[in-house]
Design a protein around this motif. Structure first.
Motif, PDB file in Angstrom:
ATOM      1  N   TYR A  33       0.847  -1.186   0.000  1.00 35.11           N
ATOM      2  CA  TYR A  33       0.000   0.000   0.000  1.00 35.11           C
ATOM      3  C   TYR A  33       0.884   1.238   0.000  1.00 35.11           C
ATOM      4  CZ  TYR A  33      -4.313  -2.470   1.368  1.00 35.11           C
ATOM      5  OH  TYR A  33      -5.418  -3.270   1.408  1.00 35.11           O
ATOM      6  N   PHE A  35       0.610   5.531   0.757  1.00 38.37           N
ATOM      7  CA  PHE A  35      -0.200   6.552   1.411  1.00 38.37           C
ATOM      8  C   PHE A  35       0.451   7.913   1.260  1.00 38.37           C
ATOM      9  CE2 PHE A  35      -2.583   3.434   3.952  1.00 38.37           C
ATOM     10  CZ  PHE A  35      -1.684   2.392   4.077  1.00 38.37           C
ATOM     11  N   TYR A  37       0.426  11.086   3.875  1.00 37.86           N
ATOM     12  CA  TYR A  37       0.007  11.630   5.160  1.00 37.86           C
ATOM     13  C   TYR A  37       0.394  13.109   5.185  1.00 37.86           C
ATOM     14  CZ  TYR A  37      -1.018   7.173   7.550  1.00 37.86           C
ATOM     15  OH  TYR A  37      -1.569   5.973   7.943  1.00 37.86           O
ATOM     16  N   GLN A  44       0.253  16.656  14.227  1.00 38.09           N
ATOM     17  CA  GLN A  44      -0.620  15.492  14.103  1.00 38.09           C
ATOM     18  C   GLN A  44      -0.434  14.884  12.717  1.00 38.09           C
ATOM     19  OE1 GLN A  44      -3.809  14.609  16.202  1.00 38.09           O
ATOM     20  NE2 GLN A  44      -3.520  12.748  15.015  1.00 38.09           N
ATOM     21  N   MET A  45      -0.427  13.578  12.609  1.00 36.48           N
ATOM     22  CA  MET A  45      -0.264  12.883  11.334  1.00 36.48           C
ATOM     23  C   MET A  45      -1.646  12.509  10.803  1.00 36.48           C
ATOM     24  SD  MET A  45       2.603  12.206   9.772  1.00 36.48           S
ATOM     25  CE  MET A  45       3.795  11.990  11.076  1.00 36.48           C
ATOM     26  N   ARG A  50      -4.909   6.975   0.100  1.00 37.94           N
ATOM     27  CA  ARG A  50      -4.165   5.732   0.036  1.00 37.94           C
ATOM     28  C   ARG A  50      -4.433   5.020  -1.278  1.00 37.94           C
ATOM     29  NH1 ARG A  50      -7.014   1.203   3.851  1.00 37.94           N
ATOM     30  NH2 ARG A  50      -8.396   0.424   2.252  1.00 37.94           N
ATOM     31  N   THR A  95       3.883   0.714   2.785  1.00 42.48           N
ATOM     32  CA  THR A  95       3.838  -0.423   3.692  1.00 42.48           C
ATOM     33  C   THR A  95       3.682  -1.709   2.896  1.00 42.48           C
ATOM     34  OG1 THR A  95       2.800  -1.374   5.663  1.00 42.48           O
ATOM     35  CG2 THR A  95       1.341  -0.324   4.099  1.00 42.48           C
ATOM     36  N   GLY A  96       4.321  -2.761   3.388  1.00 43.80           N
ATOM     37  CA  GLY A  96       4.237  -4.063   2.742  1.00 43.80           C
ATOM     38  C   GLY A  96       3.756  -5.110   3.724  1.00 43.80           C
ATOM     39  N   LEU A 101       5.266   1.120   8.602  1.00 40.99           N
ATOM     40  CA  LEU A 101       5.258   2.164   7.588  1.00 40.99           C
ATOM     41  C   LEU A 101       6.677   2.675   7.360  1.00 40.99           C
ATOM     42  CD1 LEU A 101       2.154   4.278   8.690  1.00 40.99           C
ATOM     43  CD2 LEU A 101       2.257   2.381   7.073  1.00 40.99           C
TER      44      LEU A 101
ATOM     45  N   TYR B  31      -3.644  -4.079  15.955  1.00 41.48           N
ATOM     46  CA  TYR B  31      -2.217  -3.879  15.763  1.00 41.48           C
ATOM     47  C   TYR B  31      -1.848  -2.495  16.279  1.00 41.48           C
ATOM     48  CZ  TYR B  31      -2.026  -7.899  12.605  1.00 41.48           C
ATOM     49  OH  TYR B  31      -2.074  -9.155  12.071  1.00 41.48           O
ATOM     50  N   TYR B  33       1.459   0.375  17.142  1.00 44.31           N
ATOM     51  CA  TYR B  33       2.779   0.781  16.668  1.00 44.31           C
ATOM     52  C   TYR B  33       3.275   1.999  17.439  1.00 44.31           C
ATOM     53  CZ  TYR B  33       1.085  -1.830  12.592  1.00 44.31           C
ATOM     54  OH  TYR B  33       0.567  -2.791  11.770  1.00 44.31           O
ATOM     55  N   TYR B  35       6.171   5.074  16.595  1.00 38.73           N
ATOM     56  CA  TYR B  35       7.106   5.712  15.682  1.00 38.73           C
ATOM     57  C   TYR B  35       7.699   6.905  16.405  1.00 38.73           C
ATOM     58  CZ  TYR B  35       4.706   3.152  11.942  1.00 38.73           C
ATOM     59  OH  TYR B  35       4.166   2.160  11.140  1.00 38.73           O
ATOM     60  N   PHE B  91       5.002   9.014  18.194  1.00 42.41           N
ATOM     61  CA  PHE B  91       3.646   8.789  17.721  1.00 42.41           C
ATOM     62  C   PHE B  91       3.237   7.341  17.964  1.00 42.41           C
ATOM     63  CE2 PHE B  91       2.795  12.714  15.590  1.00 42.41           C
ATOM     64  CZ  PHE B  91       3.997  13.157  15.088  1.00 42.41           C
ATOM     65  N   ARG B  95      -4.175  -0.052  13.932  1.00 40.38           N
ATOM     66  CA  ARG B  95      -5.005  -0.464  12.810  1.00 40.38           C
ATOM     67  C   ARG B  95      -5.747  -1.723  13.210  1.00 40.38           C
ATOM     68  NH1 ARG B  95      -3.128  -4.752   9.470  1.00 40.38           N
ATOM     69  NH2 ARG B  95      -1.004  -5.392   9.951  1.00 40.38           N
ATOM     70  N   THR B 100      -4.783  -7.499   5.841  1.00 35.64           N
ATOM     71  CA  THR B 100      -4.262  -6.558   4.844  1.00 35.64           C
ATOM     72  C   THR B 100      -3.574  -5.405   5.539  1.00 35.64           C
ATOM     73  OG1 THR B 100      -6.327  -5.316   4.797  1.00 35.64           O
ATOM     74  CG2 THR B 100      -6.075  -7.091   3.183  1.00 35.64           C
ATOM     75  N   ARG B 101      -2.859  -4.637   4.768  1.00 37.52           N
ATOM     76  CA  ARG B 101      -2.132  -3.517   5.365  1.00 37.52           C
ATOM     77  C   ARG B 101      -3.043  -2.304   5.392  1.00 37.52           C
ATOM     78  NH1 ARG B 101      -0.766  -7.742   3.455  1.00 37.52           N
ATOM     79  NH2 ARG B 101      -0.175  -6.954   1.426  1.00 37.52           N
ATOM     80  N   GLU B 102      -4.028  -2.401   6.258  1.00 40.01           N
ATOM     81  CA  GLU B 102      -4.979  -1.305   6.355  1.00 40.01           C
ATOM     82  C   GLU B 102      -4.331  -0.066   6.944  1.00 40.01           C
ATOM     83  OE1 GLU B 102      -8.455  -2.663   4.569  1.00 40.01           O
ATOM     84  OE2 GLU B 102      -8.030  -0.731   5.496  1.00 40.01           O
ATOM     85  N   THR B 103      -5.051   0.999   6.834  1.00 39.94           N
ATOM     86  CA  THR B 103      -4.550   2.293   7.251  1.00 39.94           C
ATOM     87  C   THR B 103      -4.209   2.320   8.728  1.00 39.94           C
ATOM     88  OG1 THR B 103      -5.934   3.297   5.578  1.00 39.94           O
ATOM     89  CG2 THR B 103      -5.107   4.736   7.319  1.00 39.94           C
ATOM     90  N   GLN B 104      -3.097   2.897   9.047  1.00 37.23           N
ATOM     91  CA  GLN B 104      -2.742   3.139  10.438  1.00 37.23           C
ATOM     92  C   GLN B 104      -3.206   4.545  10.823  1.00 37.23           C
ATOM     93  OE1 GLN B 104       1.352   2.166  11.415  1.00 37.23           O
ATOM     94  NE2 GLN B 104       1.273   0.334  10.120  1.00 37.23           N
ATOM     95  N   TYR B 105      -3.858   4.613  11.969  1.00 40.14           N
ATOM     96  CA  TYR B 105      -4.352   5.890  12.478  1.00 40.14           C
ATOM     97  C   TYR B 105      -3.432   6.347  13.598  1.00 40.14           C
ATOM     98  CZ  TYR B 105      -8.429   4.936   9.675  1.00 40.14           C
ATOM     99  OH  TYR B 105      -9.255   4.683   8.610  1.00 40.14           O
ATOM    100  N   PHE B 106      -3.012   7.586  13.476  1.00 36.13           N
ATOM    101  CA  PHE B 106      -2.013   8.115  14.392  1.00 36.13           C
ATOM    102  C   PHE B 106      -2.642   8.938  15.507  1.00 36.13           C
ATOM    103  CE2 PHE B 106       2.236   7.378  12.622  1.00 36.13           C
ATOM    104  CZ  PHE B 106       1.895   6.787  11.413  1.00 36.13           C
ATOM    105  N   GLY B 107      -2.000   8.886  16.659  1.00 36.56           N
ATOM    106  CA  GLY B 107      -2.330   9.802  17.724  1.00 36.56           C
ATOM    107  C   GLY B 107      -1.661  11.142  17.501  1.00 36.56           C
TER     108      GLY B 107
END
Lengths: 113, 115
Positions: A33, A35, A37, A44-45, A50, A95-96, A101, B31, B33, B35, B91, B95, B100-107
């Motif tokens: 995928y 993206f 951002y 904020q991210m 996507r 991302t793979g 990421l 999941y 994460y 960063y 951060f 997700r 699948t590699r769905e979108t990651q939502y960040f704080g």
């Protein structure tokens, strides 16, 4: 290893105009995928858009669209009708299968009146 | 709309002190994460966490770092003995998808300053 390259550290666009941010990437995986951002001054991210690598059709979200060229490993972001609120740092992200990421170095977009 | 939250927003600490950064991921996500982004540099992956264990970690994530999901909602990053170079924005992201590699939502991030 996955890499993402953003060759434009800074870009500027006038309000209401269109701007394109460039990104190239490299991966050995066939399923991944991509993206974009956005990171405003608040840091904020925020997800902009996507693209699934298996889809040929370019993703579109309102004023934001991508040009995904899989063979060239290119993934550019087009912002139409730019607004002052679009001013931010934009990251191209890959991302793979590992799901982590991989970020590019970012392009800082200025929007001028 | 559900969102990832992080506390504190800012933390100042002395070198050698322990810090714990807290995150509350979106409730049905599986999941998690961490960063980090050193000022002026790109965002770097630290660690991913699934099913109560680390699924992947980067070379940055050495023995000084640990992660934990102490209850059903929080996800924490602990730095045991902070160094000056740990100063960064941290951060948390989450997700939900397993396949699948769905979108990651960040704080919103925690800005850590080590003096």
């Amino acid at each position: 290893a996955q890499t993402v390259t953003q060759s434009q550290p800074e870009m500027s666009v006038q309000e209401a105009e269109t701007v394109t941010l460039s990104c190239t990437y490299d991966t050995s995986e066939s399923d991944y995928y991509l993206f974009w951002y956005k990171q405003p001054p608040s840091r904020q991210m925020i997800l902009v858009i996507r693209q699934e690598a298996y889809k040929q059709q370019n993703a579109t979200e309102n004023r934001f669209s991508v040009n995904f060229q899989k063979a060239a490993k290119s993934f550019s972001l087009k912002i139409s009708d730019s607004q002052l609120g679009d001013a931010a740092m934009y990251f191209c992200v890959l991302t793979g299968t590992a799901s982590k990421l991989t970020f590019g170095t970012g392009t800082r977009l200025q929007v001028t009146l | 709309e559900p969102e990832v939250t992080q506390t504190p927003s800012h933390q100042v600490t002395q070198m050698g002190q322990e810090v714990i950064l807290r995150c509350v991921p979106i409730s049905n996500h599986l999941y998690f994460y961490w960063y980090r982004q050193i000022l002026g540099q790109k965002v770097e992956f630290l660690v991913s966490f699934y099913n109560n264990e680390i699924s992947e970690k980067s070379e940055i994530f050495d023995d000084q770092f640990s992660v934990e999901r102490p209850d059903g909602s929080n996800f924490t990053l602990k730095i045991r003995s902070t160094k000056l170079e740990d100063s960064a924005m941290y951060f948390c992201a989450s997700r939900w998808s397993t396949g699948t590699r769905e979108t990651q939502y960040f704080g919103p991030g925690t800005r850590l300053l080590v003096l």
